[in-house]
Design a protein around this motif. Structure first.
Motif, PDB file in Angstrom:
ATOM      1  N   SER A 301      -9.934  31.464  18.078  1.00  0.00           N
ATOM      2  CA  SER A 301     -10.150  30.400  17.099  1.00  0.00           C
ATOM      3  C   SER A 301      -9.632  30.766  15.712  1.00  0.00           C
ATOM      4  CB  SER A 301     -11.638  30.031  17.051  1.00  0.00           C
ATOM      5  OG  SER A 301     -12.062  29.562  18.302  1.00  0.00           O
ATOM      6  N   PRO A 302      -9.994  31.920  15.120  1.00  0.00           N
ATOM      7  CA  PRO A 302      -9.428  32.239  13.796  1.00  0.00           C
ATOM      8  C   PRO A 302      -7.929  32.484  13.836  1.00  0.00           C
ATOM      9  CG  PRO A 302     -10.738  34.073  14.635  1.00  0.00           C
ATOM     10  CD  PRO A 302     -10.990  32.927  15.537  1.00  0.00           C
ATOM     11  N   ALA A 305      -6.316  29.070  13.758  1.00  0.00           N
ATOM     12  CA  ALA A 305      -6.416  28.496  12.412  1.00  0.00           C
ATOM     13  C   ALA A 305      -5.464  29.183  11.440  1.00  0.00           C
ATOM     14  CB  ALA A 305      -7.866  28.602  11.917  1.00  0.00           C
ATOM     15  N   ARG A 306      -5.220  30.484  11.666  1.00  0.00           N
ATOM     16  CA  ARG A 306      -4.363  31.239  10.745  1.00  0.00           C
ATOM     17  C   ARG A 306      -2.881  30.977  10.997  1.00  0.00           C
ATOM     18  NH1 ARG A 306      -1.087  33.045   8.170  1.00  0.00           N
ATOM     19  NH2 ARG A 306      -0.926  35.040   7.043  1.00  0.00           N
ATOM     20  N   THR A 308      -1.387  28.458  12.934  1.00  0.00           N
ATOM     21  CA  THR A 308      -0.893  27.105  13.203  1.00  0.00           C
ATOM     22  C   THR A 308       0.093  26.622  12.143  1.00  0.00           C
ATOM     23  OG1 THR A 308      -2.883  26.502  14.448  1.00  0.00           O
ATOM     24  CG2 THR A 308      -1.593  24.696  13.523  1.00  0.00           C
ATOM     25  N   PRO A 328      -6.349  28.032   5.917  1.00  0.00           N
ATOM     26  CA  PRO A 328      -7.490  28.175   6.843  1.00  0.00           C
ATOM     27  C   PRO A 328      -8.627  28.955   6.197  1.00  0.00           C
ATOM     28  CG  PRO A 328      -5.720  29.661   7.456  1.00  0.00           C
ATOM     29  CD  PRO A 328      -5.164  28.794   6.360  1.00  0.00           C
ATOM     30  N   ASP A 332     -13.037  26.562   9.185  1.00  0.00           N
ATOM     31  CA  ASP A 332     -12.052  26.013  10.115  1.00  0.00           C
ATOM     32  C   ASP A 332     -12.063  26.766  11.449  1.00  0.00           C
ATOM     33  OD1 ASP A 332     -11.262  24.207   8.184  1.00  0.00           O
ATOM     34  OD2 ASP A 332      -9.759  25.581   7.362  1.00  0.00           O
ATOM     35  N   ALA A 333     -12.191  28.075  11.386  1.00  0.00           N
ATOM     36  CA  ALA A 333     -12.252  28.858  12.615  1.00  0.00           C
ATOM     37  C   ALA A 333     -13.497  28.515  13.427  1.00  0.00           C
ATOM     38  CB  ALA A 333     -12.224  30.347  12.283  1.00  0.00           C
ATOM     39  N   GLN A 336     -13.024  25.133  15.054  1.00  0.00           N
ATOM     40  CA  GLN A 336     -12.134  25.246  16.218  1.00  0.00           C
ATOM     41  C   GLN A 336     -12.861  25.868  17.398  1.00  0.00           C
ATOM     42  OE1 GLN A 336      -9.021  24.108  16.239  1.00  0.00           O
ATOM     43  NE2 GLN A 336      -8.679  24.672  18.362  1.00  0.00           N
TER      44      GLN A 336
END
Length: 383
Positions: A301-302, A305-306, A308, A328, A332-333, A336
């Protein structure tokens, strides 16, 4: 706080009818076909009821949608109550006519729970969840930028104020559905008595009782500003039906059924089955695999977010979309991760449960377990 309150209310509206149906089936061996027929009578009654009300609106007997004026409210309430009573109780009577072999008191309870339960799950749980889900993103938004009319902005603002106000507002649809289910059970037993005693007056009493309750609800909803004052009136109208149900119940048969099937013994068997499943999950390393899968989603997930924005920026023609993505953050992580869990977590739980049941059927252990004093619901739910 309001999100948690609405979530609990929606879950109760979805699962309380199911719990009561399971308890009724386990206690009195009531067939589930009656629940299905009860759901069907509700759907068919609405297919008849809604076009009938639209036709009466075209005749001028009911107010048209969006009209500023129309017939007096007492007339509207009376007609709406009569159409609801005639359509729903008429279709319910047709359901009893098709199921001639089921003439026990608990059969009428099951059909009433089917009628009221599907109404609670659809009009209560599903619609409340969809309404709250559509309003939650608008709490901090500027409604004037959404292209809505003045009337729509006012309506949405009023709904948002109710949504973000007292958390007790979330209990209102739950209380309303509970009262409606009690009333539907009463109407169902009245119609059941019409067939059981071969007396049509019970059927007319069901129509009259249903019409009176719906008419009073429609009229009071327009006359009372505080919606909390409506529920005492509905409860007061349901009390005579509850007293009548208590008076006509077959005491000896229900007492024998209560002694034959104890919910505490079934709960003890379920806990034993659950303990066995947890032990099996640990010894077969399935628990380790599931934990590793959720940990993998948590690590991805992180990273998603990082990277993308960078992935979009590396694609030809997608650079403009990469600039639209904000930097991010930890939130956000986490968002997600929650999305991944809600999608793959439930799918994983269903697949693991299906695999456990299928595996025991192939090995032949399911037949051996179910031959013991273990109910089928305990066997399936423990998976």
């Amino acid at each position: 706080m309001s999100t948690l309150s609405f979530s609990l209310s929606v879950l109760l509206m979805l699962f309380l009818p199911v719990g009561w149906i399971v308890l009724l089936r386990r206690r009195f061996r009531t067939p589930l076909i009656l629940f299905v027929v009860g759901c069907g009578t509700f759907i068919v009654s609405q297919i008849i009821h809604i076009p009938l009300n639209n036709w009466l609106s075209d005749l001028g007997l009911l107010p048209a949608a969006g009209a500023a004026s129309g017939p007096p409210w007492w007339q509207t309430a009376l007609i709406l109550g009569l159409t609801a009573g005639v359509c729903e109780e008429g279709v319910r009577a047709a359901g009893y006519a098709l199921l001639r072999r089921y003439r026990r008191f608990e059969d009428g309870l099951m059909m009433g729970l089917g009628h009221g339960g599907i109404e609670a799950m659809v009009f209560g749980g599903v619609l409340t969840a969809s309404t709250v889900a559509s309003l939650m993103p608008l709490r901090d938004a500027d409604l004037t930028t959404l292209g809505l009319s003045v009337e729509q902005v006012a309506a949405v603002t009023q709904q948002l104020q109710a949504l973000t106000g007292s958390p007790w507002i979330a209990i209102m649809p739950l209380v309303e559905r509970l009262i409606a289910m009690v009333l539907h059970v009463t109407f169902s037993i009245l119609v059941w008595q019409a067939f059981n005693r071969r007396n049509g007056w019970y059927f007319l009493a069901a129509i009259g009782y249903h019409a009176a309750v719906d008419a009073a609800a429609v009229y009071l909803n327009q006359q009372i500003e505080n919606p909390w004052l409506l529920y005492p009136a509905l409860i007061a109208m349901s009390v005579p039906g509850l007293y009548w149900l208590w008076a006509v119940r077959p005491r000896q048969e229900m007492q024998r059924a209560h002694q034959a099937a104890s919910p505490f013994s079934e709960l003890a068997v379920f806990l034993a089955a659950l303990r066995k499943e947890l032990m099996q999950q640990g010894r077969t390393k399935r628990l380790l695999v599931v934990t590793a899968m959720f940990a993998l989603f948590g690590l991805m997930s992180p990273l998603l977010a990082r990277f993308t924005p960078e992935l979009l920026g590396s694609l030809e023609g997608a650079e403009q979309f990469a600039d639209l993505i904000p930097d991010p953050t930890a939130a956000d992580a986490m968002t997600q991760y929650i999305k991944n869990v809600t999608q793959f977590g439930f799918i994983l739980a269903v697949l693991l449960g299906m695999g456990s049941v299928a595996g025991e059927k192939e090995r032949g252990t399911a037949a051996m377990i179910l031959s013991k004093p273990m109910s089928r619901w305990a066997f399936v739910v423990s998976k």
